[in-house]
Design a protein around this motif. Structure first.
Motif, PDB file in Angstrom:
ATOM      1  N   VAL A 170       0.906  -1.208  -0.051  1.00 48.30           N
ATOM      2  CA  VAL A 170       0.003   0.161  -0.001  1.00 48.30           C
ATOM      3  C   VAL A 170       0.906   1.132  -0.029  1.00 48.30           C
ATOM      4  CG1 VAL A 170      -1.882   1.490   1.143  1.00 48.30           C
ATOM      5  CG2 VAL A 170      -1.885  -1.099   1.444  1.00 48.30           C
ATOM      6  N   GLY A 171       0.611   2.061  -1.164  1.00 52.80           N
ATOM      7  CA  GLY A 171       1.456   3.263  -0.919  1.00 52.80           C
ATOM      8  C   GLY A 171       0.775   4.437  -1.690  1.00 52.80           C
ATOM      9  N   ASP A 172       1.549   5.662  -1.866  1.00 50.06           N
ATOM     10  CA  ASP A 172       0.879   6.675  -2.311  1.00 50.06           C
ATOM     11  C   ASP A 172       1.557   7.403  -3.683  1.00 50.06           C
ATOM     12  OD1 ASP A 172       2.428   9.403  -1.254  1.00 50.06           O
ATOM     13  OD2 ASP A 172       3.083   7.539  -0.646  1.00 50.06           O
ATOM     14  N   SER A 173       2.566   6.578  -4.383  1.00 51.93           N
ATOM     15  CA  SER A 173       3.366   7.032  -5.482  1.00 51.93           C
ATOM     16  C   SER A 173       3.516   6.006  -6.474  1.00 51.93           C
ATOM     17  CB  SER A 173       4.519   7.702  -5.039  1.00 51.93           C
ATOM     18  OG  SER A 173       5.314   6.823  -4.665  1.00 51.93           O
ATOM     19  N   PRO A 174       3.884   6.660  -7.697  1.00 54.61           N
ATOM     20  CA  PRO A 174       4.294   5.297  -8.609  1.00 54.61           C
ATOM     21  C   PRO A 174       5.689   4.799  -8.219  1.00 54.61           C
ATOM     22  CG  PRO A 174       3.782   7.294  -9.842  1.00 54.61           C
ATOM     23  CD  PRO A 174       3.742   7.995  -8.178  1.00 54.61           C
ATOM     24  N   PHE A 175       6.337   5.347  -7.500  1.00 54.32           N
ATOM     25  CA  PHE A 175       7.459   4.587  -6.808  1.00 54.32           C
ATOM     26  C   PHE A 175       7.052   3.127  -6.051  1.00 54.32           C
ATOM     27  CE2 PHE A 175       9.221   8.685  -7.038  1.00 54.32           C
ATOM     28  CZ  PHE A 175      10.318   8.503  -8.032  1.00 54.32           C
ATOM     29  N   ALA A 191      -4.623   8.169  -2.081  1.00 55.48           N
ATOM     30  CA  ALA A 191      -4.413   9.740  -2.501  1.00 55.48           C
ATOM     31  C   ALA A 191      -4.178  10.341  -1.552  1.00 55.48           C
ATOM     32  CB  ALA A 191      -5.345   9.800  -3.552  1.00 55.48           C
ATOM     33  N   THR A 192      -3.247  10.044  -0.495  1.00 53.58           N
ATOM     34  CA  THR A 192      -3.091  10.948   0.640  1.00 53.58           C
ATOM     35  C   THR A 192      -1.751  11.484   0.619  1.00 53.58           C
ATOM     36  OG1 THR A 192      -2.449   8.852   1.958  1.00 53.58           O
ATOM     37  CG2 THR A 192      -4.889   9.828   2.330  1.00 53.58           C
ATOM     38  N   GLY A 193      -0.861  11.322  -0.324  1.00 56.50           N
ATOM     39  CA  GLY A 193       0.487  11.900  -0.453  1.00 56.50           C
ATOM     40  C   GLY A 193       0.671  13.000  -1.480  1.00 56.50           C
ATOM     41  N   THR A 194       1.730  12.603  -2.354  1.00 54.68           N
ATOM     42  CA  THR A 194       1.971  13.813  -3.171  1.00 54.68           C
ATOM     43  C   THR A 194       1.266  13.476  -4.590  1.00 54.68           C
ATOM     44  OG1 THR A 194       4.025  12.383  -3.891  1.00 54.68           O
ATOM     45  CG2 THR A 194       4.174  13.987  -2.153  1.00 54.68           C
ATOM     46  N   HIS A 195       0.480  12.704  -4.769  1.00 57.22           N
ATOM     47  CA  HIS A 195       0.163  12.213  -6.243  1.00 57.22           C
ATOM     48  C   HIS A 195      -1.424  12.341  -6.239  1.00 57.22           C
ATOM     49  CE1 HIS A 195       4.363  10.942  -6.648  1.00 57.22           C
ATOM     50  NE2 HIS A 195       4.246  11.096  -7.871  1.00 57.22           N
ATOM     51  N   MET A 196      -2.097  12.943  -7.254  1.00 54.02           N
ATOM     52  CA  MET A 196      -3.131  12.811  -7.454  1.00 54.02           C
ATOM     53  C   MET A 196      -3.822  11.681  -7.970  1.00 54.02           C
ATOM     54  SD  MET A 196      -4.131  16.111  -6.740  1.00 54.02           S
ATOM     55  CE  MET A 196      -5.928  16.300  -7.519  1.00 54.02           C
ATOM     56  N   PRO A 197      -5.134  11.343  -7.601  1.00 55.06           N
ATOM     57  CA  PRO A 197      -5.615  10.016  -7.861  1.00 55.06           C
ATOM     58  C   PRO A 197      -5.612   9.712  -9.372  1.00 55.06           C
ATOM     59  CG  PRO A 197      -7.308  11.345  -6.433  1.00 55.06           C
ATOM     60  CD  PRO A 197      -6.152  12.263  -6.947  1.00 55.06           C
ATOM     61  N   GLU A 198      -5.740  10.909 -10.267  1.00 59.48           N
ATOM     62  CA  GLU A 198      -5.375  10.190 -11.831  1.00 59.48           C
ATOM     63  C   GLU A 198      -4.180   9.687 -12.082  1.00 59.48           C
ATOM     64  OE1 GLU A 198      -8.637  13.140 -10.958  1.00 59.48           O
ATOM     65  OE2 GLU A 198      -6.467  13.043 -10.543  1.00 59.48           O
ATOM     66  N   ALA A 199      -3.205  10.127 -11.440  1.00 57.21           N
ATOM     67  CA  ALA A 199      -1.706   9.925 -11.578  1.00 57.21           C
ATOM     68  C   ALA A 199      -1.391   8.361 -10.915  1.00 57.21           C
ATOM     69  CB  ALA A 199      -0.773  10.478 -11.116  1.00 57.21           C
ATOM     70  N   ILE A 201      -3.906   6.131 -10.650  1.00 57.23           N
ATOM     71  CA  ILE A 201      -4.880   5.211 -11.378  1.00 57.23           C
ATOM     72  C   ILE A 201      -4.201   4.898 -12.600  1.00 57.23           C
ATOM     73  CG2 ILE A 201      -6.870   4.960 -12.899  1.00 57.23           C
ATOM     74  CD1 ILE A 201      -8.379   6.660 -10.756  1.00 57.23           C
ATOM     75  N   GLU A 202      -3.207   5.909 -13.285  1.00 61.64           N
ATOM     76  CA  GLU A 202      -2.490   5.591 -14.559  1.00 61.64           C
ATOM     77  C   GLU A 202      -1.462   4.569 -14.198  1.00 61.64           C
ATOM     78  OE1 GLU A 202       0.068   8.039 -17.889  1.00 61.64           O
ATOM     79  OE2 GLU A 202      -1.060   9.205 -16.226  1.00 61.64           O
ATOM     80  N   ALA A 203      -0.891   4.746 -12.940  1.00 56.84           N
ATOM     81  CA  ALA A 203       0.513   4.203 -12.674  1.00 56.84           C
ATOM     82  C   ALA A 203      -0.116   2.385 -12.282  1.00 56.84           C
ATOM     83  CB  ALA A 203       0.912   4.679 -11.354  1.00 56.84           C
ATOM     84  N   VAL A 204      -1.260   2.357 -11.605  1.00 55.76           N
ATOM     85  CA  VAL A 204      -1.671   1.159 -11.219  1.00 55.76           C
ATOM     86  C   VAL A 204      -2.399   0.500 -12.528  1.00 55.76           C
ATOM     87  CG1 VAL A 204      -3.075   0.029  -9.630  1.00 55.76           C
ATOM     88  CG2 VAL A 204      -1.937   1.820  -8.992  1.00 55.76           C
ATOM     89  N   GLY A 205      -2.983   1.214 -13.215  1.00 50.95           N
ATOM     90  CA  GLY A 205      -3.951   0.669 -14.335  1.00 50.95           C
ATOM     91  C   GLY A 205      -5.173  -0.085 -13.615  1.00 50.95           C
TER      92      GLY A 205
END
Length: 226
Positions: A170-175, A191-199, A201-205
């Motif tokens: 469980v994380g909050d970023s593409p890293f 989506a509680t960190g530095t990245h917006m939900p859209e980013a 969703i794109e990373a996780v797919g």
């Protein structure tokens, strides 16, 4: 429903900054002090939040330039212990979800790019350590890697004795997404960190693997009651 079998999960790994805790005030204060010592005008707090991720070396390279990054990292690591507890707090739902997971018989661990010494001190300060089975951080002699290095993910899995299919990151970023993907682990994001939900969703797919906060993740993914 998520694209993985939640019932197969036996261990949940949590990123730290932006996932379980908010330490950005102290990080910014330390960065600003370092920038001034190097003769630079600090960038804004909002810029720092948008820049954090990967490692302090990568973050400072983006903020103060690669030529000054090595000296900046040295100064940051010297100064951060003095300010790291300033305004740090556990994010909403952090204690709740750790308790709920353990009540269900799952193991919990922190898997972060933050220095191990800073990580353990903050977790102790916030009284979250008793809710964790293991803590993994960086800047240790036997652990030179950082997310999303495959070696780091495999090291964490080996130390906890869990197969990738039975773990959840469980994380909050593409890293965090990358760290899970290289080892074949399922991943979910908040989506509680530095990245917006859209980013995210794109990373996780997978839109259904991204949640607004830890309460929503616990409720919708594990069926925990609030």
């Amino acid at each position: 429903m998520s694209s993985f079998d939640v019932s197969a999960i036996s261990t949940v790994f949590f990123d730290l900054d932006g996932t379980l805790i908010d330490n950005f005030s102290a990080i910014y204060r330390c960065y600003a002090d370092v920038a001034r010592r190097l003769g630079l005008e600090p960038k804004s707090y909002e810029t720092l939040r948008a820049t954090v991720g990967g490692s302090i070396t990568l973050t400072l390279s983006r903020l103060i330039g690669e030529e000054l990054a090595a000296e900046g990292v040295k100064l940051f690591r010297e100064h951060f212990p003095d300010v790291m507890l300033d305004d740090v707090y556990a994010l909403d739902g952090a204690e709740w979800i750790l308790k709920k997971l353990r009540e269900r018989g799952l193991k919990t661990a922190v898997f972060t790019n933050k220095d191990f010494s800073a990580t353990t001190r903050i977790l102790d300060f916030l009284e979250l350590t008793p809710l964790l089975d293991a803590v993994f951080g960086t800047n240790l002699p036997d652990m030179p890697w950082r997310k999303p290095d495959r070696e780091y993910s495999e090291y964490v899995l080996a130390k906890t004795g869990v197969a990738p299919k039975n773990a959840l990151l469980v994380g909050d970023s593409p890293f965090d997404v990358g760290a899970a993907r290289v080892a074949g682990m399922p991943v979910a994001c908040v989506a509680t960190g530095t990245h917006m939900p859209e980013a995210l969703i794109e990373a996780v797919g997978d839109q259904e693997a991204v949640f607004p906060n830890l309460y929503a993740l616990g409720r919708d993914l594990f069926g925990f009651t609030l």
